[in-house]
Write an enzyme that holds these catalytic residues in place. Sequence first.
Site, PDB file in Angstrom:
ATOM      1  N   HIS A  83      19.725  51.408  87.484  1.00 13.72           N
ATOM      2  CA  HIS A  83      19.226  52.582  86.764  1.00 13.72           C
ATOM      3  C   HIS A  83      20.181  53.735  87.005  1.00 13.72           C
ATOM      4  O   HIS A  83      20.574  53.994  88.140  1.00 13.72           O
ATOM      5  CB  HIS A  83      17.832  52.956  87.276  1.00 13.72           C
ATOM      6  CG  HIS A  83      17.305  54.215  86.647  1.00 13.72           C
ATOM      7  ND1 HIS A  83      16.590  54.206  85.484  1.00 13.72           N
ATOM      8  CD2 HIS A  83      17.430  55.508  87.006  1.00 13.72           C
ATOM      9  CE1 HIS A  83      16.289  55.442  85.145  1.00 13.72           C
ATOM     10  NE2 HIS A  83      16.781  56.257  86.052  1.00 13.72           N
ATOM     11  N   ASP A 162       3.404  55.373  81.999  1.00 15.37           N
ATOM     12  CA  ASP A 162       4.571  56.254  82.157  1.00 15.37           C
ATOM     13  C   ASP A 162       4.944  56.881  80.817  1.00 15.37           C
ATOM     14  O   ASP A 162       5.315  58.049  80.765  1.00 15.37           O
ATOM     15  CB  ASP A 162       5.768  55.496  82.742  1.00 15.37           C
ATOM     16  CG  ASP A 162       7.003  56.403  82.766  1.00 15.37           C
ATOM     17  OD1 ASP A 162       6.964  57.422  83.486  1.00 15.37           O
ATOM     18  OD2 ASP A 162       7.969  56.131  82.041  1.00 15.37           O
ATOM     19  N   ARG A 169       4.771  65.358  80.328  1.00 13.10           N
ATOM     20  CA  ARG A 169       5.650  66.139  81.220  1.00 13.10           C
ATOM     21  C   ARG A 169       6.709  66.870  80.400  1.00 13.10           C
ATOM     22  O   ARG A 169       7.049  68.015  80.677  1.00 13.10           O
ATOM     23  CB  ARG A 169       6.316  65.212  82.245  1.00 13.10           C
ATOM     24  CG  ARG A 169       5.361  64.726  83.321  1.00 13.10           C
ATOM     25  CD  ARG A 169       5.971  63.585  84.101  1.00 13.10           C
ATOM     26  NE  ARG A 169       7.194  63.961  84.778  1.00 13.10           N
ATOM     27  CZ  ARG A 169       8.178  63.119  85.065  1.00 13.10           C
ATOM     28  NH1 ARG A 169       8.086  61.840  84.718  1.00 13.10           N
ATOM     29  NH2 ARG A 169       9.239  63.539  85.689  1.00 13.10           N
ATOM     30  N   SER A 184       8.064  57.538  87.972  1.00 16.26           N
ATOM     31  CA  SER A 184       8.390  57.155  86.601  1.00 16.26           C
ATOM     32  C   SER A 184       9.508  56.102  86.581  1.00 16.26           C
ATOM     33  O   SER A 184       9.402  55.063  85.912  1.00 16.26           O
ATOM     34  CB  SER A 184       8.802  58.429  85.840  1.00 16.26           C
ATOM     35  OG  SER A 184       9.418  58.132  84.634  1.00 16.26           O
ATOM     36  N   LYS A 188       8.970  51.473  86.320  1.00 12.07           N
ATOM     37  CA  LYS A 188       9.565  50.683  85.232  1.00 12.07           C
ATOM     38  C   LYS A 188      10.434  49.560  85.804  1.00 12.07           C
ATOM     39  O   LYS A 188      10.490  48.459  85.260  1.00 12.07           O
ATOM     40  CB  LYS A 188      10.378  51.589  84.307  1.00 12.07           C
ATOM     41  CG  LYS A 188       9.471  52.480  83.452  1.00 12.07           C
ATOM     42  CD  LYS A 188      10.237  53.443  82.578  1.00 12.07           C
ATOM     43  CE  LYS A 188      10.721  54.630  83.327  1.00 12.07           C
ATOM     44  NZ  LYS A 188      10.990  55.836  82.577  1.00 12.07           N
TER      45      LYS A 188
HETATM   46  N1  URA Z   1      14.032  59.155  83.934  1.00 12.37           N
HETATM   47  C1  URA Z   1      12.815  58.587  83.908  1.00 12.37           C
HETATM   48  O1  URA Z   1      12.659  57.421  83.524  1.00 12.37           O
HETATM   49  N2  URA Z   1      11.762  59.307  84.327  1.00 12.37           N
HETATM   50  C2  URA Z   1      11.875  60.588  84.776  1.00 12.37           C
HETATM   51  O2  URA Z   1      10.865  61.175  85.140  1.00 12.37           O
HETATM   52  C3  URA Z   1      13.159  61.171  84.787  1.00 12.37           C
HETATM   53  C4  URA Z   1      14.233  60.424  84.359  1.00 12.37           C
END
Ligand code: URA
Length: 442
Positions: A83, A162, A169, A184, A188
């Site tokens: 990520h 999410d 958000r 978040s 994932k």
């Molecule tokens: N990327 C994400 O997937 N979630 C966040 O809250 C910030 C960046």
Amino acid sequence: MMEADMRRAIAHKRDGGELDAETYDAIVRASLSGEIDDAQTAALLMACVLRGMTFAETHALTAAFVASGETLVTDDPRTVDKHSSGGVADTASLVVVPLVAACGIPFAKLSGRALGHTGGTLDKLEAIPGVRTDLAPERFLAIVRDAGCAIAAQGPRLVPADKRFYALRDRTATVPARGLIAASIVSKKIAGGARAIVYDVKVGRGAFVPDAESGRALAETLVRLTRAFGRRALALVTDMDEPLGRSIGTGLEAIEARDFLSGVRRDARLATVCRALGGALLRVAGYDGEPDAALTDALESGRAFATFEAMLDAQGARAGALAALAPAEAPAIVRAERDGYVRAIDTVALGERARDLVAASGAGAGIVFGARIGDRVARGDALAETFGGDAASVAAVARAVSIGDDAAPPRPLVYGEIEAVSDSAARASDTGEASRSMLESR
Ligand code: URA
């Protein structure tokens, strides 16, 4: 959960209290089902931003997010994912996914779309005609098994909570809280089924995290949280004060990845970060061998490029589409307006401009950037090329480059690797301190 219970939970958090795992679980379920409305959920999110979240709370929210959807099960315990917290000209995923897969490590990569000025891996892949990223979970896992790697969108079946919380958000200015960001991101990755995850936390002017110190704190939270779910994890903190690779724009970045893997052209900064990420991924996967030598062999033998082609093929790329990718015709050259040293690059402005160029002129449009911070330039030297734009784009790119009399002090490209969490960081995040300090630094 009833409206009155939620009001009590909001007040408790507003006054500096900690909510337990059962409450977070009930809140996430009630928010998804519509039992509590967005006003209450948003109020709680703001209380989390202002008061910070302890590690236990962050863990509870992550677990509730994961439980809101399906979790994929990968059959090879070495399966990895990565990520990036988001950057400009960050083509690393398109390079590293097939590179690591070509070393024999299965790569199940779930990716996102562009966010703000930063590029999205899915958009870059879809610039290759025919490529699909909306893969059903079963198809995604089958491609990982057969081609060695796949890159797909998260889809509606994984972590639906999410998606809902993130949209809220975004609307309510409650993104920059470390606990919320970590929950978040990590939820994932856990739901995506990878057994080992490497995080690339970008820091600097072109990143969402402003400096190396807050980057390190976020990296520690991501690693600690991922391990708490029984997965292996590492994080790198890397520079985003200037574009990572040379190309900015969906199709141009796909071309840069193609040319990197096939050996036509390799930018040195992109190569350094890809090697650092590739090495971290092989180590966290438990690779049996010397990572650096394995990466070199996968690249130089052509296996990494063949793996990229096999993945694209499995994801629907039209025959010959990758080879046929080309920048828009008639580029315009951006020239230095004075002699001196490149001191700073407004990376956000470049990301935004490239996004606008692609929106107006298609996937072959964007910017290929030649200058690097620290370069000595003379008036009239070429700094960049714009594709698919007009004189206004050329002027905007020129404005994004600050040229001064003295060279800027050198900065690291890779600030460090986070494997474990220091005691002080763990204590700070246990009390919610770490979460608040991120907000203050924005
Ligand atoms: N990327 C994400 O997937 N979630 C966040 O809250 C910030 C960046």
